[in-house]
Write a protein that holds these residues in place. Structure first.
Motif, PDB file in Angstrom:
ATOM      1  N   PRO A   9       0.796  -1.226   0.000  1.00  0.00           N
ATOM      2  CA  PRO A   9       0.000   0.000   0.000  1.00  0.00           C
ATOM      3  C   PRO A   9       0.826   1.273   0.000  1.00  0.00           C
ATOM      4  O   PRO A   9       0.366   2.310  -0.457  1.00  0.00           O
ATOM      5  CB  PRO A   9      -0.828  -0.111   1.286  1.00  0.00           C
ATOM      6  N   PHE A  10       2.062   1.204   0.511  1.00  0.00           N
ATOM      7  CA  PHE A  10       2.911   2.400   0.520  1.00  0.00           C
ATOM      8  C   PHE A  10       3.093   2.954  -0.889  1.00  0.00           C
ATOM      9  O   PHE A  10       3.122   4.164  -1.095  1.00  0.00           O
ATOM     10  CB  PHE A  10       4.278   2.087   1.128  1.00  0.00           C
ATOM     11  N   THR A  11       3.247   2.054  -1.862  1.00  0.00           N
ATOM     12  CA  THR A  11       3.483   2.531  -3.228  1.00  0.00           C
ATOM     13  C   THR A  11       2.257   3.246  -3.787  1.00  0.00           C
ATOM     14  O   THR A  11       2.385   4.201  -4.546  1.00  0.00           O
ATOM     15  CB  THR A  11       3.880   1.374  -4.153  1.00  0.00           C
ATOM     16  N   PHE A  12       1.061   2.790  -3.414  1.00  0.00           N
ATOM     17  CA  PHE A  12      -0.155   3.484  -3.845  1.00  0.00           C
ATOM     18  C   PHE A  12      -0.181   4.908  -3.294  1.00  0.00           C
ATOM     19  O   PHE A  12      -0.538   5.852  -4.000  1.00  0.00           O
ATOM     20  CB  PHE A  12      -1.410   2.728  -3.377  1.00  0.00           C
ATOM     21  N   VAL A  13       0.175   5.038  -2.034  1.00  0.00           N
ATOM     22  CA  VAL A  13       0.189   6.360  -1.402  1.00  0.00           C
ATOM     23  C   VAL A  13       1.207   7.264  -2.095  1.00  0.00           C
ATOM     24  O   VAL A  13       0.953   8.449  -2.312  1.00  0.00           O
ATOM     25  CB  VAL A  13       0.496   6.240   0.105  1.00  0.00           C
ATOM     26  N   VAL A  14       2.372   6.707  -2.447  1.00  0.00           N
ATOM     27  CA  VAL A  14       3.383   7.482  -3.165  1.00  0.00           C
ATOM     28  C   VAL A  14       2.816   8.028  -4.472  1.00  0.00           C
ATOM     29  O   VAL A  14       2.970   9.215  -4.784  1.00  0.00           O
ATOM     30  CB  VAL A  14       4.633   6.615  -3.447  1.00  0.00           C
ATOM     31  N   HIS A  15       2.151   7.172  -5.239  1.00  0.00           N
ATOM     32  CA  HIS A  15       1.589   7.615  -6.518  1.00  0.00           C
ATOM     33  C   HIS A  15       0.568   8.731  -6.315  1.00  0.00           C
ATOM     34  O   HIS A  15       0.576   9.739  -7.035  1.00  0.00           O
ATOM     35  CB  HIS A  15       0.920   6.446  -7.246  1.00  0.00           C
ATOM     36  N   LEU A  16      -0.312   8.573  -5.339  1.00  0.00           N
ATOM     37  CA  LEU A  16      -1.359   9.569  -5.092  1.00  0.00           C
ATOM     38  C   LEU A  16      -0.758  10.898  -4.640  1.00  0.00           C
ATOM     39  O   LEU A  16      -1.153  11.972  -5.112  1.00  0.00           O
ATOM     40  CB  LEU A  16      -2.346   9.047  -4.045  1.00  0.00           C
ATOM     41  N   LEU A  17       0.197  10.832  -3.727  1.00  0.00           N
ATOM     42  CA  LEU A  17       0.839  12.057  -3.253  1.00  0.00           C
ATOM     43  C   LEU A  17       1.628  12.722  -4.381  1.00  0.00           C
ATOM     44  O   LEU A  17       1.673  13.956  -4.474  1.00  0.00           O
ATOM     45  CB  LEU A  17       1.776  11.751  -2.091  1.00  0.00           C
ATOM     46  N   GLY A  18       2.233  11.920  -5.245  1.00  0.00           N
ATOM     47  CA  GLY A  18       2.976  12.479  -6.368  1.00  0.00           C
ATOM     48  C   GLY A  18       2.081  13.252  -7.313  1.00  0.00           C
ATOM     49  O   GLY A  18       2.426  14.360  -7.756  1.00  0.00           O
ATOM     50  N   ILE A  19       0.929  12.689  -7.631  1.00  0.00           N
ATOM     51  CA  ILE A  19      -0.025  13.383  -8.496  1.00  0.00           C
ATOM     52  C   ILE A  19      -0.486  14.682  -7.850  1.00  0.00           C
ATOM     53  O   ILE A  19      -0.536  15.738  -8.489  1.00  0.00           O
ATOM     54  CB  ILE A  19      -1.235  12.465  -8.796  1.00  0.00           C
ATOM     55  N   ALA A  20      -0.811  14.605  -6.546  1.00  0.00           N
ATOM     56  CA  ALA A  20      -1.258  15.804  -5.829  1.00  0.00           C
ATOM     57  C   ALA A  20      -0.171  16.874  -5.821  1.00  0.00           C
ATOM     58  O   ALA A  20      -0.450  18.067  -6.025  1.00  0.00           O
ATOM     59  CB  ALA A  20      -1.642  15.434  -4.394  1.00  0.00           C
ATOM     60  N   ASP A  21       1.082  16.464  -5.618  1.00  0.00           N
ATOM     61  CA  ASP A  21       2.193  17.412  -5.564  1.00  0.00           C
ATOM     62  C   ASP A  21       2.381  18.128  -6.905  1.00  0.00           C
ATOM     63  O   ASP A  21       2.580  19.349  -6.948  1.00  0.00           O
ATOM     64  CB  ASP A  21       3.476  16.665  -5.184  1.00  0.00           C
ATOM     65  N   VAL A  22       2.313  17.376  -7.988  1.00  0.00           N
ATOM     66  CA  VAL A  22       2.469  17.976  -9.316  1.00  0.00           C
ATOM     67  C   VAL A  22       1.341  18.959  -9.602  1.00  0.00           C
ATOM     68  O   VAL A  22       1.573  20.072 -10.098  1.00  0.00           O
ATOM     69  CB  VAL A  22       2.521  16.884 -10.400  1.00  0.00           C
ATOM     70  N   VAL A  23       0.112  18.556  -9.294  1.00  0.00           N
ATOM     71  CA  VAL A  23      -1.039  19.442  -9.520  1.00  0.00           C
ATOM     72  C   VAL A  23      -0.886  20.733  -8.720  1.00  0.00           C
ATOM     73  O   VAL A  23      -1.109  21.844  -9.227  1.00  0.00           O
ATOM     74  CB  VAL A  23      -2.355  18.725  -9.155  1.00  0.00           C
ATOM     75  N   MET A  24      -0.473  20.612  -7.464  1.00  0.00           N
ATOM     76  CA  MET A  24      -0.358  21.787  -6.598  1.00  0.00           C
ATOM     77  C   MET A  24       0.711  22.756  -7.088  1.00  0.00           C
ATOM     78  O   MET A  24       0.501  23.971  -7.127  1.00  0.00           O
ATOM     79  CB  MET A  24      -0.077  21.347  -5.157  1.00  0.00           C
ATOM     80  N   VAL A  25       1.884  22.225  -7.493  1.00  0.00           N
ATOM     81  CA  VAL A  25       2.937  23.140  -7.944  1.00  0.00           C
ATOM     82  C   VAL A  25       2.553  23.789  -9.267  1.00  0.00           C
ATOM     83  O   VAL A  25       2.875  24.963  -9.512  1.00  0.00           O
ATOM     84  CB  VAL A  25       4.296  22.409  -8.046  1.00  0.00           C
ATOM     85  N   LEU A  26       1.828  23.067 -10.127  1.00  0.00           N
ATOM     86  CA  LEU A  26       1.388  23.656 -11.391  1.00  0.00           C
ATOM     87  C   LEU A  26       0.323  24.725 -11.173  1.00  0.00           C
ATOM     88  O   LEU A  26       0.325  25.760 -11.852  1.00  0.00           O
ATOM     89  CB  LEU A  26       0.874  22.567 -12.332  1.00  0.00           C
ATOM     90  N   VAL A  27      -0.581  24.490 -10.227  1.00  0.00           N
ATOM     91  CA  VAL A  27      -1.583  25.514  -9.901  1.00  0.00           C
ATOM     92  C   VAL A  27      -0.887  26.758  -9.372  1.00  0.00           C
ATOM     93  O   VAL A  27      -1.218  27.890  -9.756  1.00  0.00           O
ATOM     94  CB  VAL A  27      -2.602  24.985  -8.865  1.00  0.00           C
ATOM     95  N   TRP A  28       0.088  26.571  -8.504  1.00  0.00           N
ATOM     96  CA  TRP A  28       0.830  27.710  -7.961  1.00  0.00           C
ATOM     97  C   TRP A  28       1.502  28.514  -9.066  1.00  0.00           C
ATOM     98  O   TRP A  28       1.343  29.736  -9.156  1.00  0.00           O
ATOM     99  CB  TRP A  28       1.869  27.217  -6.944  1.00  0.00           C
ATOM    100  N   ILE A  29       2.230  27.811  -9.939  1.00  0.00           N
ATOM    101  CA  ILE A  29       3.019  28.493 -10.959  1.00  0.00           C
ATOM    102  C   ILE A  29       2.142  29.060 -12.077  1.00  0.00           C
ATOM    103  O   ILE A  29       2.337  30.204 -12.518  1.00  0.00           O
ATOM    104  CB  ILE A  29       4.081  27.538 -11.545  1.00  0.00           C
ATOM    105  N   LEU A  30       1.179  28.290 -12.549  1.00  0.00           N
ATOM    106  CA  LEU A  30       0.380  28.726 -13.703  1.00  0.00           C
ATOM    107  C   LEU A  30      -0.720  29.708 -13.319  1.00  0.00           C
ATOM    108  O   LEU A  30      -1.013  30.643 -14.071  1.00  0.00           O
ATOM    109  CB  LEU A  30      -0.230  27.506 -14.391  1.00  0.00           C
ATOM    110  N   TYR A  31      -1.317  29.513 -12.144  1.00  0.00           N
ATOM    111  CA  TYR A  31      -2.444  30.368 -11.749  1.00  0.00           C
ATOM    112  C   TYR A  31      -1.986  31.584 -10.950  1.00  0.00           C
ATOM    113  O   TYR A  31      -2.390  32.717 -11.231  1.00  0.00           O
ATOM    114  CB  TYR A  31      -3.454  29.560 -10.932  1.00  0.00           C
TER     115      TYR A  31
END
Length: 234
Positions: A9-31
């Motif tokens: 299950p740790f790997t699932f959490v890594v994938h989910l957090l990774g997606i969230a992290d990318v979305v958040m930094v893109l929202v910060w930079i683009l918006y």
């Protein structure tokens, strides 16, 4: 084939957090920060390449490369190639990201390498490069003799995790440094503004992502399924 991934299950959490992290930094930079540019009269757009490339490269793709042996249901040799290629992509994005911030500093007449974040950043990219080259030569091509690979493997893992943890710490310092600049320069960013909260939240998610990458590394691999006719995967 659905074996190892479901049992870790740790790997699932890594994938989910990774997606969230990318979305958040893109929202910060683009918006909030106006977007990205390699050439622009607004030099801040050039700087914006730095956090995006460093986070997606060294942190997210680098983290996925580290856990690839446990998160992918492929043969060992295939996972070795994926591990190597993902780290190469992470390293290239990291180099371009560092070049972008140097470019921004030079074009905006700002001195380079004056902060702890920048010092650690240079250390991370150098150590990451050394780690990749050593792994390529010893474990891939031309490959060291079996005894050398056996001795090197635990140190390769420990050193890789150390460099990755250092990269996460450096990224966190970078978020703090940039937010501090935004809150003290004119016009000042309000300390409890949406942008400030987003930057802090992105830093927290980055730390959590790194923590679950480390947990994935130290977790035990899934036990193989029993070899009898009564076994039915769930």
């Amino acid at each position: 084939m659905a074996l190892g991934v479901a049992a870790l299950p740790f790997t699932f959490v890594v994938h989910l957090l990774g997606i969230a992290d990318v979305v958040m930094v893109l929202v910060w930079i683009l918006y909030f920060r106006g977007g990205l540019a390699w050439e622009s009269s607004n030099k801040n757009l050039i700087f914006n390449l730095h956090p995006v490339l460093m986070l997606i490269g060294l942190i997210i793709i680098g983290g996925e490369a580290i856990i690839s042996y446990k998160s992918l249901p492929f043969e060992k040799e295939v996972k070795k190639v994926i591990h190597l290629v993902l780290h190469a992509i992470a390293l290239i994005l990291g180099i371009v990201g560092i070049y972008a911030v140097f470019k921004y500093h030079i074009e905006d007449d700002i001195v380079n390498l004056y902060s702890l974040h920048s010092w650690l950043g240079i250390a991370v990219i150098v150590l990451y490069g050394i780690q990749w080259i050593y792994g390529f030569v010893i474990f891939f091509y031309p490959g060291g003799d079996p005894s050398l690979r056996q001795v090197s493997l635990p140190w390769h893992i420990v050193f890789g995790v150390f460099v990755y943890v250092l990269a996460v710490a450096t990224a966190t310092l970078g978020f703090l440094e940039k937010l501090t600049f935004l809150e003290t320069s004119s016009p000042k960013l309000a300390k409890f503004s949406s942008q400030a909260l987003l930057v802090n939240s992105t830093a927290v998610v980055t730390v959590l992502f790194g923590a679950f990458v480390a947990l994935s590394v130290v977790s035990r691999p899934p036990a193989p399924p029993p070899e009898n006719n009564d076994y039915a995967p769930i």
